[in-house]
Structures are given as C-alpha cells and as structure tokens.
Design a protein around this motif. Structure first.
Motif, PDB file in Angstrom:
ATOM      1  N   UNK A 181       0.847  -1.194   0.000  1.00 60.09           N
ATOM      2  CA  UNK A 181       0.000   0.000   0.000  1.00 60.09           C
ATOM      3  C   UNK A 181       0.880   1.241   0.000  1.00 60.09           C
ATOM      4  N   UNK A 182       0.419   2.267  -0.705  1.00 59.00           N
ATOM      5  CA  UNK A 182       1.116   3.551  -0.715  1.00 59.00           C
ATOM      6  C   UNK A 182       0.104   4.675  -0.863  1.00 59.00           C
ATOM      7  N   UNK A 183       0.476   5.837  -0.373  1.00 55.70           N
ATOM      8  CA  UNK A 183      -0.338   7.044  -0.530  1.00 55.70           C
ATOM      9  C   UNK A 183       0.409   8.018  -1.422  1.00 55.70           C
ATOM     10  N   UNK A 184      -0.298   8.568  -2.414  1.00 56.96           N
ATOM     11  CA  UNK A 184       0.263   9.667  -3.214  1.00 56.96           C
ATOM     12  C   UNK A 184      -0.568  10.910  -2.935  1.00 56.96           C
ATOM     13  N   UNK A 185       0.115  12.011  -2.750  1.00 54.41           N
ATOM     14  CA  UNK A 185      -0.557  13.230  -2.302  1.00 54.41           C
ATOM     15  C   UNK A 185      -1.104  14.081  -3.440  1.00 54.41           C
ATOM     16  N   UNK A 186      -0.523  13.936  -4.633  1.00 54.83           N
ATOM     17  CA  UNK A 186      -1.016  14.706  -5.782  1.00 54.83           C
ATOM     18  C   UNK A 186      -0.489  14.099  -7.072  1.00 54.83           C
ATOM     19  N   UNK A 187      -0.821  14.720  -8.188  1.00 53.47           N
ATOM     20  CA  UNK A 187      -0.444  14.185  -9.504  1.00 53.47           C
ATOM     21  C   UNK A 187       1.075  14.148  -9.677  1.00 53.47           C
ATOM     22  N   UNK A 188       1.754  15.187  -9.244  1.00 53.00           N
ATOM     23  CA  UNK A 188       3.221  15.237  -9.361  1.00 53.00           C
ATOM     24  C   UNK A 188       3.864  14.117  -8.546  1.00 53.00           C
ATOM     25  N   UNK A 189       3.358  13.895  -7.357  1.00 58.35           N
ATOM     26  CA  UNK A 189       3.870  12.827  -6.491  1.00 58.35           C
ATOM     27  C   UNK A 189       3.710  11.470  -7.176  1.00 58.35           C
ATOM     28  N   UNK A 190       2.552  11.257  -7.785  1.00 55.68           N
ATOM     29  CA  UNK A 190       2.312   9.990  -8.484  1.00 55.68           C
ATOM     30  C   UNK A 190       3.259   9.816  -9.664  1.00 55.68           C
ATOM     31  N   UNK A 191       3.384  10.832 -10.495  1.00 57.48           N
ATOM     32  CA  UNK A 191       4.216  10.725 -11.705  1.00 57.48           C
ATOM     33  C   UNK A 191       5.689  10.520 -11.358  1.00 57.48           C
ATOM     34  N   UNK A 192       6.145  11.116 -10.265  1.00 53.66           N
ATOM     35  CA  UNK A 192       7.558  10.982  -9.892  1.00 53.66           C
ATOM     36  C   UNK A 192       7.882   9.615  -9.285  1.00 53.66           C
TER      37      UNK A 192
END
Length: 265
Positions: free
Chosen positions: A38-49
């Motif tokens: 499991x992981x949490x991404x805080x926004x679109x930039x966080x996900x893409x990186x």
C-alpha cells in the motif's frame, strides 16, 4: 509518497481515512486482509515521480485527513483504473485529499462475481453484529447502510459457543423477495456507474436471493469471532471498543480490507 514498506511512513499513512483502516486490520488481524502492499500519493506530481515504484499497485481508493470528515468514495473501475483522473477528482473535492494505491494478493474478480459483502460490527465485551449482502454485492452496501440481506447478533459470552452448526440460530433478519429485488436494482445501477457492463452484471446477480454459503460463515467464525475472544485484552488496551471489520469475500473466504473504529463510523 508514503509506503507501508517503510516503517517510518506508517504513522503518516494512519493520518488518512481508509488508509488508517487498512493498516489497522493488518496490525490486529494479521493475515486476514488481502492487501499486501500500500502507498499514498498526495497529488499528480507525487504519483508521476514515483510511477515506476507504484506500477504493481493497481487498486485504488481515495481519502481525507482524519482531522476532516471521511471523503465520499469515488466510483471507479477496479480493473486498470485511470489513476490520474481519480487524483484530479479528489483534488477537486478537497485539495488535502489523497489517493491510496494498493495491491491484493488474491486473484482479481469483478465486483458482481463475489459471494458476499459482510460487515462485522464489534462492541467489545458486549455483542457482535453482522450485516451481510449476497452474491454480486460487497462491503459498500452494508458498511454504508444501503442494504442488508442477512443480519446476525451474537452476545459476547456466546462467542466460544458459536460454530458452523449453530450459527444460523443467531440470525435476526432475512430479506424478503420484493425487498431483495429493490437492492438488486440499486446494485446494478451502481456497478454501471463504475463502468461495468450492464449485461454481465444482470447475468451474475441472481434474480432471487440465495443465502450466503455456510463455508463463508465458517471463515467468519474462525478468522474473526474466535480471534476476538482471544485478543479482547489487546484490542481493549489499543482503544478499540467499538469498531467494524468490513469488505467482501474472495473465493471461499471473507477477505476484508479495513477495520473502522468508532471515530469514523
């Protein structure tokens, strides 16, 4: 990004609704949840990186900080969801909202293929309340109080006595045919809104209610009811007095994703 694989990230993950619930069930009922990453991404930039690290986390939920009300679930296909689209929808609802990505160690099934959705409500030391819906439904209906097909109430001092042979003695409600058809209609419309094929949904959700198989109840008895009796003191020390374990079945077993305490219910 926060990852369950990093011990130092666990406290950060537990600061968000739904993510906290998914971590708690792993801590207090190890081996019960099908979530193994499991992981949490805080926004679109966080996900893409971090996209490469997240490529195997193909299931998705949305969540708010626990300091705010729990965010409504965003309907989404479970198979190859559009993660960027979900992130945009989350941020439109609440800029502080996050996306929870996770991996299941079970064979993927469509939402209309599952045997049951079950919510086990626990009032520690008092009673256990079980609401359930049948084939083609999942934990959404019972956790949110949308519908219920079968209900059971078990006094705490009866937990040791409960077994597969006498379990039905604790049933307090069974849906009638006309009420069931209403819940079937609502379920079909909801799954269509998630992008699933109408013909497949209607084909798989029975037109007449079929009671939940005994082997599912055996799973509940062994993996939850007997554990509750054994771990009562541990749960009490951790502050779990009123909580709920909910989710759906995978094959012959109840495989809940979350343990929701009274602060969210």
């Amino acid at each position: 990004m926060y990852s369950i694989k990093k011990k130092e990230d666990i406290n950060q993950i537990k600061k968000y609704h739904r993510a906290k619930d998914m971590v708690n069930i792993q801590l207090y009922f190890p081996g019960l949840s099908p979530v193994d990453d499991l992981a949490i991404v805080t926004d679109e930039e966080d996900y893409l990186s971090h996209q490469k690290e997240l490529k195997n986390l193909t299931s998705i939920r949305n969540g708010n900080p626990i300091t705010e009300p729990c965010m409504e679930s965003i309907p989404v296909r479970e198979d190859h969801p559009d993660i960027i689209d979900v992130i945009k929808k989350v941020k439109k609802i609440n800029p502080k909202g996050v996306v929870i990505l996770f991996h299941l160690n079970t064979k993927r099934t469509e939402r209309y293929e599952r045997e049951a959705g079950i919510s086990v409500g626990i009032s520690l030391g008092n009673k256990v309340y079980i609401d359930a819906v049948g084939h083609g439904f999942d934990g959404r209906e019972v956790l949110k109080g949308i519908s219920c097909h079968e209900r059971y109430t078990i006094p705490w001092n009866e937990l040791r006595r409960v077994n597969q042979d006498n379990f039905k003695e604790y049933r307090t409600y069974l849906i009638n045919p006309s009420q069931y058809l209403e819940t079937r209609k609502e379920r079909i419309n909801y799954l269509i809104s998630c992008g699933l094929e109408k013909e497949k949904i209607e084909e798989n959700i029975p037109k007449e209610y079929q009671e939940i198989p005994d082997y599912i109840w055996l799973s509940i008895i062994k993996d939850i009811l007997k554990v509750l009796e054994k771990e009562e003191d541990v749960l009490r020390k951790a502050g779990f007095y009123e909580f709920n374990i909910s989710g759906h079945t995978e094959g012959r077993y109840f495989a809940p994703w979350q343990m929701v305490d009274d602060k969210r219910m």
